[in-house]
Design a protein around this motif. Sequence first.
Motif, PDB file in Angstrom:
ATOM      1  N   LEU A  29      -4.867  34.803 -52.392  1.00  0.00           N
ATOM      2  CA  LEU A  29      -6.272  34.023 -52.818  1.00  0.00           C
ATOM      3  C   LEU A  29      -5.881  32.774 -53.749  1.00  0.00           C
ATOM      4  CD1 LEU A  29      -9.391  33.908 -53.214  1.00  0.00           C
ATOM      5  CD2 LEU A  29      -9.172  35.445 -55.101  1.00  0.00           C
ATOM      6  N   GLU A  30      -4.885  33.059 -54.679  1.00  0.00           N
ATOM      7  CA  GLU A  30      -4.339  32.032 -55.453  1.00  0.00           C
ATOM      8  C   GLU A  30      -3.731  31.063 -54.495  1.00  0.00           C
ATOM      9  OE1 GLU A  30      -1.944  31.483 -59.396  1.00  0.00           O
ATOM     10  OE2 GLU A  30      -1.205  33.038 -57.982  1.00  0.00           O
ATOM     11  N   ARG A  31      -3.243  31.113 -53.348  1.00  0.00           N
ATOM     12  CA  ARG A  31      -2.488  29.962 -52.620  1.00  0.00           C
ATOM     13  C   ARG A  31      -3.744  29.610 -51.905  1.00  0.00           C
ATOM     14  NH1 ARG A  31       2.370  31.914 -48.968  1.00  0.00           N
ATOM     15  NH2 ARG A  31       1.554  30.192 -47.765  1.00  0.00           N
ATOM     16  N   LEU A  32      -4.697  29.925 -51.340  1.00  0.00           N
ATOM     17  CA  LEU A  32      -5.792  29.546 -50.830  1.00  0.00           C
ATOM     18  C   LEU A  32      -6.706  28.709 -51.782  1.00  0.00           C
ATOM     19  CD1 LEU A  32      -7.221  32.665 -48.918  1.00  0.00           C
ATOM     20  CD2 LEU A  32      -6.719  30.434 -47.859  1.00  0.00           C
ATOM     21  N   LEU A  33      -6.732  28.792 -52.988  1.00  0.00           N
ATOM     22  CA  LEU A  33      -7.282  28.141 -53.987  1.00  0.00           C
ATOM     23  C   LEU A  33      -6.475  26.782 -54.126  1.00  0.00           C
ATOM     24  CD1 LEU A  33      -8.506  30.894 -56.376  1.00  0.00           C
ATOM     25  CD2 LEU A  33     -10.199  29.412 -54.913  1.00  0.00           C
ATOM     26  N   ASP A  34      -5.180  27.034 -54.322  1.00  0.00           N
ATOM     27  CA  ASP A  34      -4.350  25.705 -54.737  1.00  0.00           C
ATOM     28  C   ASP A  34      -4.138  24.979 -53.555  1.00  0.00           C
ATOM     29  OD1 ASP A  34      -3.696  27.038 -57.076  1.00  0.00           O
ATOM     30  OD2 ASP A  34      -1.816  27.900 -56.386  1.00  0.00           O
ATOM     31  N   GLU A  35      -4.485  25.562 -52.336  1.00  0.00           N
ATOM     32  CA  GLU A  35      -4.258  24.566 -51.153  1.00  0.00           C
ATOM     33  C   GLU A  35      -5.539  23.940 -50.735  1.00  0.00           C
ATOM     34  OE1 GLU A  35      -2.307  27.137 -48.210  1.00  0.00           O
ATOM     35  OE2 GLU A  35      -0.696  27.490 -49.355  1.00  0.00           O
ATOM     36  N   LYS A  36      -6.677  24.349 -51.420  1.00  0.00           N
ATOM     37  CA  LYS A  36      -7.851  23.827 -51.158  1.00  0.00           C
ATOM     38  C   LYS A  36      -8.435  24.047 -49.825  1.00  0.00           C
ATOM     39  CE  LYS A  36      -8.259  20.341 -54.817  1.00  0.00           C
ATOM     40  NZ  LYS A  36      -6.879  20.996 -55.494  1.00  0.00           N
ATOM     41  N   ARG A  37      -8.134  25.141 -49.349  1.00  0.00           N
ATOM     42  CA  ARG A  37      -8.560  25.831 -47.948  1.00  0.00           C
ATOM     43  C   ARG A  37     -10.125  26.346 -47.616  1.00  0.00           C
ATOM     44  NH1 ARG A  37      -4.044  28.050 -45.440  1.00  0.00           N
ATOM     45  NH2 ARG A  37      -5.543  28.393 -43.615  1.00  0.00           N
ATOM     46  N   PHE A  38     -10.758  26.058 -48.876  1.00  0.00           N
ATOM     47  CA  PHE A  38     -12.111  26.735 -48.640  1.00  0.00           C
ATOM     48  C   PHE A  38     -13.069  25.653 -47.972  1.00  0.00           C
ATOM     49  CE2 PHE A  38     -10.219  29.724 -51.590  1.00  0.00           C
ATOM     50  CZ  PHE A  38     -10.724  30.885 -51.274  1.00  0.00           C
ATOM     51  N   VAL A 196     -20.555  29.039 -52.857  1.00  0.00           N
ATOM     52  CA  VAL A 196     -20.227  27.836 -53.564  1.00  0.00           C
ATOM     53  C   VAL A 196     -18.643  27.347 -53.607  1.00  0.00           C
ATOM     54  CG1 VAL A 196     -21.643  28.294 -55.639  1.00  0.00           C
ATOM     55  CG2 VAL A 196     -19.459  29.476 -55.543  1.00  0.00           C
ATOM     56  N   THR A 197     -18.294  26.348 -53.800  1.00  0.00           N
ATOM     57  CA  THR A 197     -16.865  25.723 -53.700  1.00  0.00           C
ATOM     58  C   THR A 197     -16.109  26.174 -54.760  1.00  0.00           C
ATOM     59  OG1 THR A 197     -17.583  23.800 -54.941  1.00  0.00           O
ATOM     60  CG2 THR A 197     -17.709  23.542 -52.549  1.00  0.00           C
ATOM     61  N   PRO A 198     -15.043  26.381 -54.606  1.00  0.00           N
ATOM     62  CA  PRO A 198     -13.930  27.004 -55.928  1.00  0.00           C
ATOM     63  C   PRO A 198     -14.224  26.300 -56.957  1.00  0.00           C
ATOM     64  CG  PRO A 198     -12.732  27.003 -53.715  1.00  0.00           C
ATOM     65  CD  PRO A 198     -14.003  26.204 -53.530  1.00  0.00           C
ATOM     66  N   ALA A 199     -14.332  24.703 -56.902  1.00  0.00           N
ATOM     67  CA  ALA A 199     -14.720  23.812 -58.215  1.00  0.00           C
ATOM     68  C   ALA A 199     -15.818  24.326 -58.846  1.00  0.00           C
ATOM     69  CB  ALA A 199     -14.241  22.505 -57.799  1.00  0.00           C
ATOM     70  N   ARG A 200     -16.831  24.756 -58.182  1.00  0.00           N
ATOM     71  CA  ARG A 200     -17.979  24.884 -58.818  1.00  0.00           C
ATOM     72  C   ARG A 200     -18.170  26.490 -59.235  1.00  0.00           C
ATOM     73  NH1 ARG A 200     -22.594  21.940 -58.632  1.00  0.00           N
ATOM     74  NH2 ARG A 200     -23.812  23.794 -58.094  1.00  0.00           N
ATOM     75  N   PHE A 201     -17.241  27.359 -58.960  1.00  0.00           N
ATOM     76  CA  PHE A 201     -17.562  28.705 -58.877  1.00  0.00           C
ATOM     77  C   PHE A 201     -17.660  29.004 -60.304  1.00  0.00           C
ATOM     78  CE2 PHE A 201     -16.859  33.181 -59.246  1.00  0.00           C
ATOM     79  CZ  PHE A 201     -17.334  33.626 -58.307  1.00  0.00           C
ATOM     80  N   ALA A 202     -16.963  28.720 -61.295  1.00  0.00           N
ATOM     81  CA  ALA A 202     -17.008  29.289 -62.420  1.00  0.00           C
ATOM     82  C   ALA A 202     -18.327  28.733 -63.289  1.00  0.00           C
ATOM     83  CB  ALA A 202     -15.642  28.756 -63.624  1.00  0.00           C
ATOM     84  N   ASP A 203     -18.779  27.292 -63.118  1.00  0.00           N
ATOM     85  CA  ASP A 203     -19.763  26.936 -63.685  1.00  0.00           C
ATOM     86  C   ASP A 203     -21.111  27.855 -63.175  1.00  0.00           C
ATOM     87  OD1 ASP A 203     -18.831  25.215 -65.290  1.00  0.00           O
ATOM     88  OD2 ASP A 203     -18.732  23.705 -63.906  1.00  0.00           O
ATOM     89  N   VAL A 328     -13.216  29.918 -41.354  1.00  0.00           N
ATOM     90  CA  VAL A 328     -12.948  29.332 -42.744  1.00  0.00           C
ATOM     91  C   VAL A 328     -13.264  30.111 -43.822  1.00  0.00           C
ATOM     92  CG1 VAL A 328     -13.574  26.995 -43.986  1.00  0.00           C
ATOM     93  CG2 VAL A 328     -13.597  27.061 -41.290  1.00  0.00           C
ATOM     94  N   PRO A 329     -12.488  30.280 -44.752  1.00  0.00           N
ATOM     95  CA  PRO A 329     -12.784  31.114 -45.909  1.00  0.00           C
ATOM     96  C   PRO A 329     -13.723  30.425 -46.777  1.00  0.00           C
ATOM     97  CG  PRO A 329     -10.763  30.225 -46.509  1.00  0.00           C
ATOM     98  CD  PRO A 329     -11.173  29.804 -44.866  1.00  0.00           C
ATOM     99  N   HIS A 330     -14.603  31.222 -47.509  1.00  0.00           N
ATOM    100  CA  HIS A 330     -15.822  30.912 -48.444  1.00  0.00           C
ATOM    101  C   HIS A 330     -15.746  31.799 -49.828  1.00  0.00           C
ATOM    102  CE1 HIS A 330     -18.132  33.206 -45.904  1.00  0.00           C
ATOM    103  NE2 HIS A 330     -18.808  33.522 -47.043  1.00  0.00           N
ATOM    104  N   LEU A 331     -16.253  31.299 -50.804  1.00  0.00           N
ATOM    105  CA  LEU A 331     -16.570  32.084 -51.978  1.00  0.00           C
ATOM    106  C   LEU A 331     -18.207  32.230 -52.173  1.00  0.00           C
ATOM    107  CD1 LEU A 331     -13.968  30.803 -54.366  1.00  0.00           C
ATOM    108  CD2 LEU A 331     -14.042  32.875 -53.243  1.00  0.00           C
ATOM    109  N   ARG A 332     -18.711  33.254 -52.535  1.00  0.00           N
ATOM    110  CA  ARG A 332     -20.204  33.435 -52.880  1.00  0.00           C
ATOM    111  C   ARG A 332     -20.165  34.096 -54.403  1.00  0.00           C
ATOM    112  NH1 ARG A 332     -20.170  35.934 -47.895  1.00  0.00           N
ATOM    113  NH2 ARG A 332     -21.268  37.832 -48.758  1.00  0.00           N
ATOM    114  N   VAL A 333     -21.384  33.716 -54.898  1.00  0.00           N
ATOM    115  CA  VAL A 333     -21.684  34.560 -56.114  1.00  0.00           C
ATOM    116  C   VAL A 333     -22.908  35.702 -55.646  1.00  0.00           C
ATOM    117  CG1 VAL A 333     -22.712  34.520 -58.611  1.00  0.00           C
ATOM    118  CG2 VAL A 333     -21.020  32.737 -57.824  1.00  0.00           C
TER     119      VAL A 333
END
Length: 505
Positions: A29-38, A196-203, A328-333
């Motif tokens: 997961l960390e690599r996917l985030l670092d490589e901006k694969r989402f 949401v995109t990883p960049a927006r997830f925390a907010d 394609v991987p994605h993240l959800r809240v």
Amino acid sequence: MGEKVVAGSFDLSERRRYRDKLVRCLTGLERLLDEKRFDRPKNLMGVEIELNLAGPDGMPRMLNGQVLERIASRDFQTELAMFNLEVNIAPHRLGGRVFDRLAEELRTALAYADRKAQEVDAGIVMIGILPTLDRDDLVSSNLSEADRYTLLNDQIVAARGEEFMLDIAGVEHLTCTSKSIAPEAACTSVQLHLQVTPARFADVWNAAQAACAAQIAVGANSPFLFGHELWRESRPPLFQQSTDTRPPELQAQGVRPRTWFGERWISSAYDLFEENLRFFPALLPMCDDEDPLEVLDAGGVPRLAELVLHNGTVYRWNRPVYGIADGVPHLRVENRVLPAGPTITDVIANAAFYYGLVRALAEEPRPVRARLPFVAAEANFDAACRYGIDARFVWPRRGRYGGLGEVDAVTLVRDELLPLAAAGLDAWGVEPADRDLYLGVIEERCRRRVNGAAWQSATFHRALEQGLSRGAALAATTRRYAQLMHLGEPVHAWPVGLPQPAPLG
């Protein structure tokens, strides 16, 4: 936890191997985030609603297998107990008349399901906790006939090592024990997903944590359990206690419960998945054949199956979700705080309030986490569950001086949060007609100080005043609720009380 699993036991080596796989998944997961694969922004949202089956007498019906066989749709699935179902609505893009479209889809789906349920003398009731549930209804023999529920129950019971203790002090005080996690099945909720995109997830996650107290205050719908009137939204304490793997000694040591609000604001989705591994032992240590790092090295997208499974056994009220769509991987809240019901209009109004408010809070120049201590957000959530629409919150003051102040929930929602939600829906591109209709429902609840829990309680006490016994009053309240639910007018417009004097029970 929707994985297909096979009932059985696990040996010691399996648990160690599973932990090793979890670490590899987290690294993946960390690599996917670092490589901006989402996935790129798509503004996608989704809705799941858990439902109850009850008969014309208002009592629960343990018939979900028969009802699902008649429904014969992949949109409907089993839930934990035999009186539960779940309906899933396909993802929609936020914008336009999305909420009206969702409402129409839900009306069609639930009307069809209700017709099929009536073939076996049952009906669909969309409510946080069915008031007529008895302790004898919530036993392991009434768990749904699926291996995953049996296995999950067995593992949580084994981890705890003793009976579960329910102790909820509200309007009245309930104390009892259970030999299984079956009481958790009393909790039926609405789950709101937002990709949401990883960049927006925390907010977005931080905003959802701050918003959930207001969601509960206006949306509470679960005041009764086992014949007792408890909190206005009794699902959170019930869920926590009925899945609590910690005996009292571990609770005293500060070990975290698996049903959890959290303890800090986050800066990345990674924070939540990492906490889940660090704090919570595996309940279902089943390993997938995939090596996620080898898949990444080959340029593929890993399923991260162990991480996904483990994540499904940690019950955060705002849960992070990793998924794959079209390769394609994605993240959800996943927002899990709301009870089901009372009507489809109410459910959609709750959704519109949430999606608008979270967008606005997430995009404020000074983020909510900089203005509201996390412990205050948690205390607000607790107050909302206890007192519903009569709750009081600690909230950042507006104006040049700032700081924190105490405010009642209705004033906060009406004067500050509803305008924010309207601005958020505008930012999503939602049509003004949808925005005004559904946020107007929330405004009317505030004006009349009524939500589902308030109506249930008032109608129950009116029935007692008419001379009904407690059991008869709860059944009569449930029958009247189901009748008004199917008529479809939002709960703030429901007349309090029974339609006519009922015979003494």
